[in-house]
Design a protein around this motif. Sequence first.
Motif, PDB file in Angstrom:
ATOM      1  N   THR A 254       0.869  -1.179   0.000  1.00 50.21           N
ATOM      2  CA  THR A 254       0.000   0.000   0.000  1.00 50.21           C
ATOM      3  C   THR A 254       0.901   1.222   0.000  1.00 50.21           C
ATOM      4  O   THR A 254       1.956   1.232   0.644  1.00 50.21           O
ATOM      5  CB  THR A 254      -0.929   0.046   1.220  1.00 50.21           C
ATOM      6  OG1 THR A 254      -0.135   0.194   2.417  1.00 50.21           O
ATOM      7  CG2 THR A 254      -1.750  -1.229   1.329  1.00 50.21           C
TER       8      THR A 254
ATOM      9  N   GLN B  24       1.395  -6.088   3.017  1.00 53.89           N
ATOM     10  CA  GLN B  24       0.370  -6.974   3.586  1.00 53.89           C
ATOM     11  C   GLN B  24       0.598  -8.384   3.048  1.00 53.89           C
ATOM     12  O   GLN B  24       0.817  -8.587   1.857  1.00 53.89           O
ATOM     13  CB  GLN B  24      -1.033  -6.488   3.243  1.00 53.89           C
ATOM     14  CG  GLN B  24      -2.147  -7.273   3.942  1.00 53.89           C
ATOM     15  CD  GLN B  24      -3.440  -6.493   4.043  1.00 53.89           C
ATOM     16  OE1 GLN B  24      -3.479  -5.432   4.682  1.00 53.89           O
ATOM     17  NE2 GLN B  24      -4.505  -6.996   3.447  1.00 53.89           N
TER      18      GLN B  24
ATOM     19  N   ARG C 231      -0.054  -6.795   8.366  1.00 50.93           N
ATOM     20  CA  ARG C 231       0.322  -5.588   7.617  1.00 50.93           C
ATOM     21  C   ARG C 231       1.416  -4.889   8.398  1.00 50.93           C
ATOM     22  O   ARG C 231       1.266  -4.619   9.592  1.00 50.93           O
ATOM     23  CB  ARG C 231      -0.851  -4.647   7.405  1.00 50.93           C
ATOM     24  CG  ARG C 231      -0.466  -3.383   6.614  1.00 50.93           C
ATOM     25  CD  ARG C 231      -1.634  -2.443   6.408  1.00 50.93           C
ATOM     26  NE  ARG C 231      -2.653  -3.018   5.545  1.00 50.93           N
ATOM     27  CZ  ARG C 231      -3.716  -2.346   5.110  1.00 50.93           C
ATOM     28  NH1 ARG C 231      -3.898  -1.090   5.474  1.00 50.93           N
ATOM     29  NH2 ARG C 231      -4.595  -2.945   4.334  1.00 50.93           N
TER      30      ARG C 231
ATOM     31  N   THR D  65      -1.585  -0.967  -3.775  1.00 56.24           N
ATOM     32  CA  THR D  65      -2.836  -0.235  -3.576  1.00 56.24           C
ATOM     33  C   THR D  65      -2.504   1.234  -3.388  1.00 56.24           C
ATOM     34  O   THR D  65      -1.687   1.585  -2.532  1.00 56.24           O
ATOM     35  CB  THR D  65      -3.599  -0.767  -2.357  1.00 56.24           C
ATOM     36  OG1 THR D  65      -3.836  -2.160  -2.522  1.00 56.24           O
ATOM     37  CG2 THR D  65      -4.931  -0.053  -2.191  1.00 56.24           C
TER      38      THR D  65
ATOM     39  N   CYS E 282      -7.975   2.060  -3.480  1.00 57.92           N
ATOM     40  CA  CYS E 282      -8.447   1.889  -2.105  1.00 57.92           C
ATOM     41  C   CYS E 282      -9.970   2.018  -2.028  1.00 57.92           C
ATOM     42  O   CYS E 282     -10.544   3.033  -2.433  1.00 57.92           O
ATOM     43  CB  CYS E 282      -7.780   2.923  -1.206  1.00 57.92           C
ATOM     44  SG  CYS E 282      -8.362   2.896   0.504  1.00 57.92           S
TER      45      CYS E 282
ATOM     46  N   THR F 194      -9.872  -9.540   4.723  1.00 49.33           N
ATOM     47  CA  THR F 194      -9.267 -10.125   3.533  1.00 49.33           C
ATOM     48  C   THR F 194     -10.007  -9.642   2.292  1.00 49.33           C
ATOM     49  O   THR F 194     -11.131  -9.146   2.361  1.00 49.33           O
ATOM     50  CB  THR F 194      -9.300 -11.658   3.628  1.00 49.33           C
ATOM     51  OG1 THR F 194     -10.611 -12.080   4.055  1.00 49.33           O
ATOM     52  CG2 THR F 194      -8.278 -12.158   4.633  1.00 49.33           C
TER      53      THR F 194
ATOM     54  N   PRO G  19      -4.517  -5.860  -0.179  1.00 51.65           N
ATOM     55  CA  PRO G  19      -5.136  -4.808   0.644  1.00 51.65           C
ATOM     56  C   PRO G  19      -6.090  -3.949  -0.184  1.00 51.65           C
ATOM     57  O   PRO G  19      -5.722  -2.879  -0.664  1.00 51.65           O
ATOM     58  CB  PRO G  19      -3.935  -4.004   1.155  1.00 51.65           C
ATOM     59  CG  PRO G  19      -2.895  -4.191   0.092  1.00 51.65           C
ATOM     60  CD  PRO G  19      -3.102  -5.556  -0.493  1.00 51.65           C
TER      61      PRO G  19
ATOM     62  N   SER H  52      -8.489  -2.292   0.873  1.00 52.98           N
ATOM     63  CA  SER H  52      -8.612  -1.042   1.615  1.00 52.98           C
ATOM     64  C   SER H  52      -7.286  -0.746   2.296  1.00 52.98           C
ATOM     65  O   SER H  52      -6.654  -1.640   2.863  1.00 52.98           O
ATOM     66  CB  SER H  52      -9.722  -1.130   2.673  1.00 52.98           C
ATOM     67  OG  SER H  52      -9.685  -0.012   3.533  1.00 52.98           O
ATOM     68  N   MET H  53      -6.866   0.498   2.239  1.00 54.43           N
ATOM     69  CA  MET H  53      -5.611   0.879   2.873  1.00 54.43           C
ATOM     70  C   MET H  53      -5.760   1.059   4.372  1.00 54.43           C
ATOM     71  O   MET H  53      -4.775   1.177   5.090  1.00 54.43           O
ATOM     72  CB  MET H  53      -5.080   2.174   2.259  1.00 54.43           C
ATOM     73  CG  MET H  53      -4.761   2.055   0.782  1.00 54.43           C
ATOM     74  SD  MET H  53      -4.022   3.555   0.114  1.00 54.43           S
ATOM     75  CE  MET H  53      -2.493   3.602   1.030  1.00 54.43           C
TER      76      MET H  53
ATOM     77  N   GLY I 113      -6.114  -0.098   7.964  1.00 55.74           N
ATOM     78  CA  GLY I 113      -5.754  -1.325   8.645  1.00 55.74           C
ATOM     79  C   GLY I 113      -6.841  -1.807   9.579  1.00 55.74           C
ATOM     80  O   GLY I 113      -7.791  -1.071   9.897  1.00 55.74           O
TER      81      GLY I 113
END
Length: 676
Positions: free
Chosen positions: A191, A209, A219, A257, A293, A419, A614, A616-617, A619
């Motif tokens: 990311t 990740q 991550r 990402t 993202c 995930t 990832p 989505s960035m 966490g």
Amino acid sequence: MAGANDMELISTEAPPASKRRRKKSLVWEHFTIEVVDGGCTRACCKLCKQTFAYSSGTKIAGTSHLKRHIALGSCPKIKNQDKKPLMLPGAQTDGNSMDPPKRRYRRSNWNNALFEQEISCGSLAKMIILHEYPLHIVEHPGFVSFVQSLQPRFRMMSANDTEREILSVYQKEKQSLMQTLGNLPGRISLTINLWTTSQTLGYVCLSGQFIDYEWRLHRRMLNFMMVASPHSENALSEAIEICLSDWNMQTKLFTITLDNNCSSHDIYSANLRDHLTNKNTLMLKGQLFVVRCYAHILNAIAQDVMASIHGIIYNIRESVKFIKASHAREEKFAEIALQLEIFSTNNVCLDVASQWNTTYLMLVAAKDYKQAFACLENCDDSYNEAPSTEDWKKVEIVCSFLKLFYDSANVIMSTEDPTANIFFQEAWKILVELTNATRNDDDTVSCIAKEMHEKFDKYWKDCSLILAIAVVMDPRFKLKLVEFSFPKIYGEDAARYVTVVSDALHELYLEYVAQPLPLTPAYIEPEGGANMSNGNNDSNQGTITVSAGDGLVDFDIFISETAMDLHTKSELDQYLEEALVPRIQEFDILNWWKLNNLKYPTLSRMARDVLAIPVSMVGPGCSIFGVGTGGRMLDEYRSSLRPDIVEALFCARDWIQYSPIVSEPPSTTSTVKMEY
């Protein structure tokens, strides 16, 4: 004068004749001095009554051995102190009051007798890293005084010493993580986040990740480096190259990402793909390489839709401020709501402008009290911010759209290990809702929906293949969910898009087949033919179990070669044809693949890399709602530090808060997997 057989106890003060100064050591609260023959003295433990050498004539034995007797637990009375309270001088055991001693012995002082300056310096550096304290806290008089009160022997560091300690912690943690990443069972996805400063400086934050041998998602921040022009076309490529080289992962990169706005995403994507494809082996010819993202697109659209009614939101915010200004106004507003028979479970609340979810909740609560606001404006001359009927209609429409993003974001945040498979279901539902809204007969609804749909559809076109392949790796859905959802999105063209996903899926699988497969224990079909996924299985005819040390390795190879024709279906096809796993709320997809790792040795390696993407960035455990549409801002203090110190602070803080990663494969049993 006392004889040898008539010894008397001497107090902790020396005899008046010698005129020696009072003994200050804490030892003498637990020992007394006994005079023996020849002018010699011995120290007697008040607890266990053992005696120890103290002086012989003019030679003093010292007190180190006396300290060890107390501090190391040699005294039998102290050994039992957890069971029986330590009796201090002057204490009575007859139940009457005791005379408090002049000084109380603290056993913890003895336990910490082996003080280590280096260990304390390291702990101080970690404290500064973890809690983001300024480095010059070590020079604050109050902090220095506090530390000295705890351990006077500690030599306080300077700010320069603190920098060196922080770099030392960073290097130690980096070496540990580098060893772990070097033994990863699969690939790693990056990311990339942009940070800016109040000056003209810019930073690029790269995190990796991945899924370890125990099928746990991790991550970790890898680099936090300063770049001259973070928004230039070559800046990200150079940062990624440095990161991969720094961590020896040139052949392990799977996806990246980005957190960019929509207009520049295509430029970054093309530039990165072209630049890195020549130097790295990208899977599926780079079709999955660049990911956008999901949290970023949710927030960007949510901010846009709220901007369309920013004036109305301002009026509602001011209305809430007016009501919350005094207790009397709150009571008056509640009385009006009661008279109007408004019985809402939502309480009027003020939002936080930087968190769009709070603005959404403020609007949801406010629209329940729209009649109360109008009535308040009629009866209170000092209030004139009530939205109009047309305004409330727009609020209703905006809230219906925001609910889609709000619910989707909460689903992502409520997942312990987000995930990649969980995002397809969320994305296609939003796309279908926006598509339907664009055809709404209400011009206001369709107008707002068209702008939202245009932006989200762009995201879908960029990422739908990645999301679809990821959801296929979910045994509860496989390719069936793609076949179900695509007709709702593409209509008559759905079959063509399903074929695109299927072809890409098989092509990706073949790339993993071409890679060498490590020797692993064989999968053994459970009795009754039921597999670990609660589905049917008829695919174990290509596996056998052999003893690892029976000397028949050549025989195993012979069986492998002669049975090649029997194995007609690939692992992927077997997986897709089996029944779906029941959809239960507590389903753990990583644990499912861990249990089925032996059954699908090649497909599980593919699933490991795909599920670790990832999407989505943000966490695990973090809020999606605070992700802005641009880069994050570095505060002025950290902007003033050297770039290597900034990187050490950010990266080390990320590393030391996590438990160790499983970097070695589990031990093999006496069975091995035969490849066909």
